[in-house]
Scaffold this motif. Structure first.
Motif, PDB file in Angstrom:
ATOM      1  N   ALA A 115       5.202 -17.883  14.811  1.00 13.39           N
ATOM      2  CA  ALA A 115       4.925 -18.467  13.500  1.00 13.39           C
ATOM      3  C   ALA A 115       4.268 -17.467  12.547  1.00 13.39           C
ATOM      4  CB  ALA A 115       4.044 -19.705  13.655  1.00 13.39           C
ATOM      5  N   PHE A 116       3.297 -16.691  13.047  1.00  8.68           N
ATOM      6  CA  PHE A 116       2.594 -15.734  12.186  1.00  8.68           C
ATOM      7  C   PHE A 116       3.548 -14.644  11.701  1.00  8.68           C
ATOM      8  CE2 PHE A 116       0.227 -11.808  11.511  1.00  8.68           C
ATOM      9  CZ  PHE A 116      -0.743 -12.225  10.610  1.00  8.68           C
ATOM     10  N   THR A 117       4.322 -14.077  12.621  1.00 11.48           N
ATOM     11  CA  THR A 117       5.259 -13.015  12.261  1.00 11.48           C
ATOM     12  C   THR A 117       6.328 -13.545  11.315  1.00 11.48           C
ATOM     13  OG1 THR A 117       4.903 -11.974  14.412  1.00 11.48           O
ATOM     14  CG2 THR A 117       6.840 -11.276  13.185  1.00 11.48           C
ATOM     15  N   ARG A 118       6.751 -14.772  11.561  1.00  9.91           N
ATOM     16  CA  ARG A 118       7.778 -15.394  10.722  1.00  9.91           C
ATOM     17  C   ARG A 118       7.276 -15.542   9.291  1.00  9.91           C
ATOM     18  NH1 ARG A 118      11.743 -19.683  13.046  1.00  9.91           N
ATOM     19  NH2 ARG A 118      13.000 -20.221  11.236  1.00  9.91           N
ATOM     20  N   ALA A 119       6.060 -16.056   9.126  1.00 14.17           N
ATOM     21  CA  ALA A 119       5.496 -16.234   7.786  1.00 14.17           C
ATOM     22  C   ALA A 119       5.349 -14.894   7.076  1.00 14.17           C
ATOM     23  CB  ALA A 119       4.146 -16.944   7.881  1.00 14.17           C
ATOM     24  N   ASP A 120       4.937 -13.877   7.817  1.00 14.98           N
ATOM     25  CA  ASP A 120       4.784 -12.547   7.245  1.00 14.98           C
ATOM     26  C   ASP A 120       6.137 -12.004   6.759  1.00 14.98           C
ATOM     27  OD1 ASP A 120       3.230 -10.035   6.769  1.00 14.98           O
ATOM     28  OD2 ASP A 120       4.559  -9.261   8.320  1.00 14.98           O
ATOM     29  N   LEU A 121       7.177 -12.189   7.568  1.00 14.97           N
ATOM     30  CA  LEU A 121       8.500 -11.692   7.196  1.00 14.97           C
ATOM     31  C   LEU A 121       9.085 -12.481   6.031  1.00 14.97           C
ATOM     32  CD1 LEU A 121      10.674  -9.637   7.744  1.00 14.97           C
ATOM     33  CD2 LEU A 121      11.569 -11.097   9.563  1.00 14.97           C
ATOM     34  N   GLN A 122       8.775 -13.767   5.963  1.00 12.96           N
ATOM     35  CA  GLN A 122       9.216 -14.566   4.816  1.00 12.96           C
ATOM     36  C   GLN A 122       8.640 -14.010   3.514  1.00 12.96           C
ATOM     37  OE1 GLN A 122       7.930 -18.489   5.888  1.00 12.96           O
ATOM     38  NE2 GLN A 122       9.577 -18.797   7.375  1.00 12.96           N
ATOM     39  N   ASP A 123       7.356 -13.669   3.527  1.00 11.73           N
ATOM     40  CA  ASP A 123       6.740 -13.099   2.331  1.00 11.73           C
ATOM     41  C   ASP A 123       7.347 -11.741   1.998  1.00 11.73           C
ATOM     42  OD1 ASP A 123       5.013 -15.214   1.800  1.00 11.73           O
ATOM     43  OD2 ASP A 123       3.432 -14.416   3.089  1.00 11.73           O
ATOM     44  N   LYS A 124       7.659 -10.956   3.021  1.00 12.08           N
ATOM     45  CA  LYS A 124       8.290  -9.659   2.786  1.00 12.08           C
ATOM     46  C   LYS A 124       9.684  -9.841   2.176  1.00 12.08           C
ATOM     47  CE  LYS A 124       7.020  -6.194   3.293  1.00 12.08           C
ATOM     48  NZ  LYS A 124       6.463  -5.222   2.321  1.00 12.08           N
ATOM     49  N   LEU A 125      10.410 -10.841   2.645  1.00 13.77           N
ATOM     50  CA  LEU A 125      11.739 -11.119   2.080  1.00 13.77           C
ATOM     51  C   LEU A 125      11.649 -11.471   0.596  1.00 13.77           C
ATOM     52  CD1 LEU A 125      13.942 -13.247   4.517  1.00 13.77           C
ATOM     53  CD2 LEU A 125      14.480 -11.037   3.482  1.00 13.77           C
ATOM     54  N   LEU A 126      10.675 -12.298   0.246  1.00 16.69           N
ATOM     55  CA  LEU A 126      10.495 -12.660  -1.162  1.00 16.69           C
ATOM     56  C   LEU A 126      10.146 -11.436  -1.999  1.00 16.69           C
ATOM     57  CD1 LEU A 126       8.554 -16.061  -0.963  1.00 16.69           C
ATOM     58  CD2 LEU A 126      10.915 -15.697  -1.710  1.00 16.69           C
ATOM     59  N   GLU A 127       9.337 -10.562  -1.450  1.00 18.50           N
ATOM     60  CA  GLU A 127       8.979  -9.328  -2.154  1.00 18.50           C
ATOM     61  C   GLU A 127      10.223  -8.458  -2.385  1.00 18.50           C
ATOM     62  OE1 GLU A 127       6.381  -5.276  -1.281  1.00 18.50           O
ATOM     63  OE2 GLU A 127       5.883  -7.125  -0.213  1.00 18.50           O
ATOM     64  N   LEU A 128      11.038  -8.313  -1.352  1.00 20.95           N
ATOM     65  CA  LEU A 128      12.262  -7.527  -1.465  1.00 20.95           C
ATOM     66  C   LEU A 128      13.229  -8.170  -2.452  1.00 20.95           C
ATOM     67  CD1 LEU A 128      12.825  -6.733   2.324  1.00 20.95           C
ATOM     68  CD2 LEU A 128      12.050  -5.137   0.573  1.00 20.95           C
ATOM     69  N   TRP A 129      13.304  -9.482  -2.426  1.00 20.97           N
ATOM     70  CA  TRP A 129      14.185 -10.217  -3.338  1.00 20.97           C
ATOM     71  C   TRP A 129      13.779  -9.992  -4.793  1.00 20.97           C
ATOM     72  CZ3 TRP A 129      12.715 -15.244  -5.640  1.00 20.97           C
ATOM     73  CH2 TRP A 129      13.761 -15.844  -6.356  1.00 20.97           C
TER      74      TRP A 129
END
Length: 261
Positions: free
Chosen positions: A170-184
């Protein structure tokens, strides 16, 4: 964000033969337009054709009937302008992080001209210091970041992702979700995500496409008007989550046809 249409999916059907030689309708009469710069999530019960639809957009599969167009041109096969990220990172185990990111450039014969970009993408995904490490030496979340950078370095107009965070904690997933939004935001790349996670779809997306069970159809397309950054604990977020869960429960109860020989 531009509202020009990037993908046009028109009356698409996809049928295949299963392991028991039965004809199975994976998708039926799919119609959808996706705008440039949008973040779209596709959700639905297992077996409803989400991955099949994503593969059609990537050019990894072809429709039985109907048309899929990219910027007005019919898709005829895979192309680096449509990056694809699998559920597992699918990194080359014999290559370092930087060489994995560079592998697409090498395959296209443009490595020498663009190798200076690799450091920028490593910084973009937050893996400075891990350039020389191998896939078995990094975490699953890091590996998925490398897979995303490998796709993005080709400057795709769209990034297609098939549950890339499904196996993460869950923690890694949330972190990667935020990174995806940043990249987007930074790249203005159209992103299309297949996911089973309603919270993930709501947190990331401009629109959520809900699919019904086989034969896969688009049951509903929801515009997500929540302001960003989104709070998963907010009343509006919770209300939307409950609404989508109810819709998914209803579509999963649709009677599925029996296949006989």
């Amino acid at each position: 964000m531009s509202r020009d249409i990037l993908f046009e999916i028109e009356a698409v059907d996809r049928t295949y033969v299963d392991a028991n030689d039965n004809m199975v309708e994976a998708l039926k009469n799919i119609n959808l337009s996706i705008n440039k710069g949008e973040f779209i999530s596709i959700i639905g019960p297992s077996g409803c054709g989400k991955t099949t639809l994503l593969r059609l957009l990537a050019g990894l599969d072809v429709p039985e009937s109907g048309k899929i167009r990219l910027s007005g041109e019919e898709i005829g096969g895979p192309d680096p302008t449509r990056g694809y990220v699998f559920q597992q990172s699918s990194l080359f185990p014999w290559l370092t992080v930087e060489k994995n990111i560079a592998s697409g450039l090498m395959a296209r014969g443009v490595y020498k001209q663009r190798k200076d970009e690799i450091a920028g993408y490593i910084k973009l995904i937050g893996l400075n210091g891990f350039e020389k490490t191998y896939p078995h030496q990094i975490s699953g979340g890091m590996a998925q970041r490398v897979a995303i950078a490998r796709a993005l370095i080709n400057h795709p107009v769209a990034l297609l992702m098939d549950e890339p965070m499904g196996a993460l904690d869950a923690f890694t997933r949330a972190d990667l979700q935020d990174k995806l939004l940043e990249l987007w935001r930074e790249n203005d790349t159209t992103m299309i995500l297949v996911t089973h996670d309603v919270d993930e779809a709501l947190y990331l997306s401009d629109r959520v496409v809900i699919m019904s069970p086989r034969p896969g159809r688009i049951s509903e397309v929801l515009n997500i008007s929540l302001s960003r950054p989104r709070q998963r604990s907010s009343a509006d977020f919770t209300a939307l989550r409950n609404s989508i869960l109810e819709k998914l429960h209803l579509v999963s109860e649709i009677q599925q046809p029996e296949y006989t020989i």
